[in-house]
Design an enzyme around this catalytic site. Structure first.
Site, PDB file in Angstrom:
ATOM      1  CB  CYS B  42      16.094  12.334  52.690  1.00  0.00           C
ATOM      2  SG  CYS B  42      17.081  13.464  54.237  1.00  0.00           S
ATOM      3  CG  ASP B  44      10.667  12.040  51.447  1.00  0.00           C
ATOM      4  OD1 ASP B  44      11.757  12.387  51.840  1.00  0.00           O
ATOM      5  OD2 ASP B  44      10.238  11.213  52.172  1.00  0.00           O
ATOM      6  CB  CYS B  68       7.393   6.683  48.690  1.00  0.00           C
ATOM      7  SG  CYS B  68       6.633   7.317  50.076  1.00  0.00           S
ATOM      8  CB  CYS B 111       4.538  10.087  52.556  1.00  0.00           C
ATOM      9  SG  CYS B 111       5.523   8.845  52.601  1.00  0.00           S
TER      10      CYS B 111
END
Lengths: 412, 141
Positions: B42, B44, B68, B111
């Site tokens: 995915c 992350d 990221c 995130c």
């Protein structure tokens, strides 16, 4: 020598327009501004002369006759016109019916081929999307195996825009001619960089674009074979009947002039450019692989364009990597860098694995890329990867000898 | 996309990077809670380790993140915020607070969600190791 930043290593996205191209275009903005369709005065004749010179320059670059070159707005239009235009003409059954004919393409084509093919699928055509092998190269054998008695069109790109792999185009062309199937190839990354001869390579339709070969944006060409066989296309844009009726609309004279000049320059400088670009690519790939562990060069080892390098840096995510090399302009296959939030379908298509797709960078070089810039890129990418690996839980696991594929991840 | 100054700062100078030892050792230590969320495919993976006192105060936190810039910043920020709090206080941290603090754009909200999840997962792990019942709320996502 100090390197001027930012460094542009995204030439597969677009190239700088060659100053000689700009210079050739200039008179056509303000002095020779006529409409090439104005047949009765000097202004129109000048524009038409300019366009016909450009048509010859474009034709020479690919070994065609000038009459076989249709100017378009770029490769997206060229691909659409070739694929949809040929399917409509060579269809086995009229619109509204099923079983209209079979088309072969592959899953790692550019969207400008994939999406027209998907549209045709909805409109009653059967489409086979070939899956590439791990090295990314589509072979003539793969196409042969997919051929059916009702196959009407094959569209396979000459070279891939993300990984630079080169498909078996002359062999696929010969196969198509042998079977009497129309063959289109998207030559956007190939033409102008590599020797092209539509006769020798058995191509019926070839689309390419100006801005990938040091010309202006918004202009491209489609080669349409006129003999053995004479290829016909259903126009997508109707109107004044320009471009042999295949592409109506007042010609983009300045763009076409620039496109022609760019073709001429590419032809004259091809051998020199090509060798230089290959050296740069090798320098970058060897440099990065030598500096770090778990660096993977994506795509076939040898059958790749000289100006595109696609590398995956294990345990590091592509967007964060790009953040660490802010003064280098390049692309990533990471999901975070795409509008769709999906990792590169090209890398996924190769079976690279989503994880390495997220970890990829595409670096592409051009006429003005220097060795100093490559060395600078090697240095800053290495530093950024090192920084990010210190943060990476995956790198820790790798160092502890844990096989990442055995872990049960919590998916979102 | 332009990043906020705070994201860039956390990216360049991440706080509390690391772990409290090899993953096999950390697994058995009752004073440490480990949360690993996300998946490599995915794009992350966040790993948060919390060092918690017997009376439930987080005295130290360490993170590692594959993801990221916004994911790195979110997890780095999470370590700063949980330190010194009790586990119950840390569970009150909401992803929206992270979004606000780092000025994350809408596409990066996941995130912050991941960071919140990693806090919950780490505390849950610590509670399990210490025989404390885990509240249902921890499974909210």
């Amino acid at each position: 020598m100090a390197v001027k930043t930012p460094i542009y290593l995204d030439n597969a996205a677009t190239t700088r327009c060659d100053p000689r191209v700009v210079e050739a275009m200039l008179p056509y903005f303000s002095e020779k501004f006529g409409n090439a369709g104005s047949r009765n005065h000097r202004f129109g004749w000048d524009a038409e002369d300019g366009i016909e010179t450009a048509r010859e320059q474009a034709a020479r670059l690919i070994g065609a006759d000038a009459k076989e070159v249709i100017f378009t707005s770029g490769a997206t239009e060229g691909n659409n016109l070739a694929v949809k235009g040929a399917a409509e003409i060579y269809a086995k059954a009229p619109a509204g019916q099923q079983g209209r004919g079979h088309i072969i393409t592959c899953t790692i084509e550019h969207k400008a081929v994939l999406d027209p093919c998907k549209r045709l699928q909805r409109e009653g055509f059967d489409v086979t999307f070939l899956d590439p092998p791990a090295d990314g190269v589509i072979t003539a054998e793969m196409v042969r195996a997919a051929m059916r008695p009702d196959t009407i069109l094959v569209s396979i790109m000459w070279a891939n825009n993300e990984i630079g792999t080169i498909n078996e185009i002359p062999q696929i062309g010969r196969l198509c001619h042998e079977k009497g199937v129309i063959f289109h190839t998207d030559g956007t990354q190939w033409v102008g960089k590599m020797p092209t001869d539509v006769e020798r390579d058995c191509i019926d339709l070839l689309s390419w674009s100006g801005h990938k070969m040091y010309g202006p944006k918004g202009v491209g060409a489609l080669y349409v074979r006129r003999r053995k066989p004479r290829v016909r296309l259903e126009a997508l844009i109707d109107g004044g009947g320009q471009e042999r009726g295949m592409r109506s609309g007042t010609q983009n004279v300045t763009g076409i002039i620039g496109f022609g000049k760019a073709c001429e320059l590419c032809q004259a400088e091809m051998e020199h450019d090509r060798e230089r670009l290959l050296k740069l690519r090798r320098r970058l790939e060897d440099g990065l692989s030598g500096r770090m562990e778990v660096v993977q060069v994506n795509g076939h080892r040898d059958r790749r364009l000289p100006h595109i390098a696609n590398l995956s840096f294990g345990f590091v995510e592509g967007e964060s990597l790009m953040m660490g090399i802010k003064d280098i302009a390049c692309s990533s296959g990471s999901a975070c860098t795409s509008a769709s939030l999906e990792p590169s379908y090209v890398l996924k298509g190769l079976g690279v694995g989503d994880e390495l797709a997220h970890s990829s960078l595409r670096l592409s070089f051009g006429r003005w890329t220097t060795e100093e810039e490559i060395d600078y890129a090697i240095e800053s990418i290495s530093k950024a990867v090192e920084h990010l690996r210190k943060l990476s839980p995956l790198y820790d696991l790798y160092k502890e000898g844990v096989d990442l594929s055995t872990i049960e991840w919590q998916h979102h | 996309m332009a990043y906020s100054e705070k994201v860039v700062d956390h990216y360049q100078n991440p706080r509390n990077v690391g772990s409290f030892g090899a993953s096999s050792d950390v697994k058995t230590r009752t004073d440490i809670g480990v949360g690993i969320v996300g998946a490599p495919e995915c794009g992350d993976v966040m790993q948060l380790q919390l060092k918690v006192t017997a009376d439930g105060v987080i005295e130290d936190a360490k993170f590692k993140c594959f993801g990221c810039g916004s994911a790195i910043a979110s997890s780095s920020l999470a370590t700063e915020w949980v330190k010194g709090r009790t586990v119950d206080e840390a569970l009150q941290i909401k992803n929206t607070q992270i979004v606000e603090e780092l000025a994350l754009p809408p596409v990066k909200i996941h995130c912050s969600v991941l960071a919140e999840d990693s806090i919950r997962a780490a505390i849950e792990d610590w509670k399990k190791k210490n025989g404390i019942a885990v509240a249902e709320e921890a499974h909210a996502h």
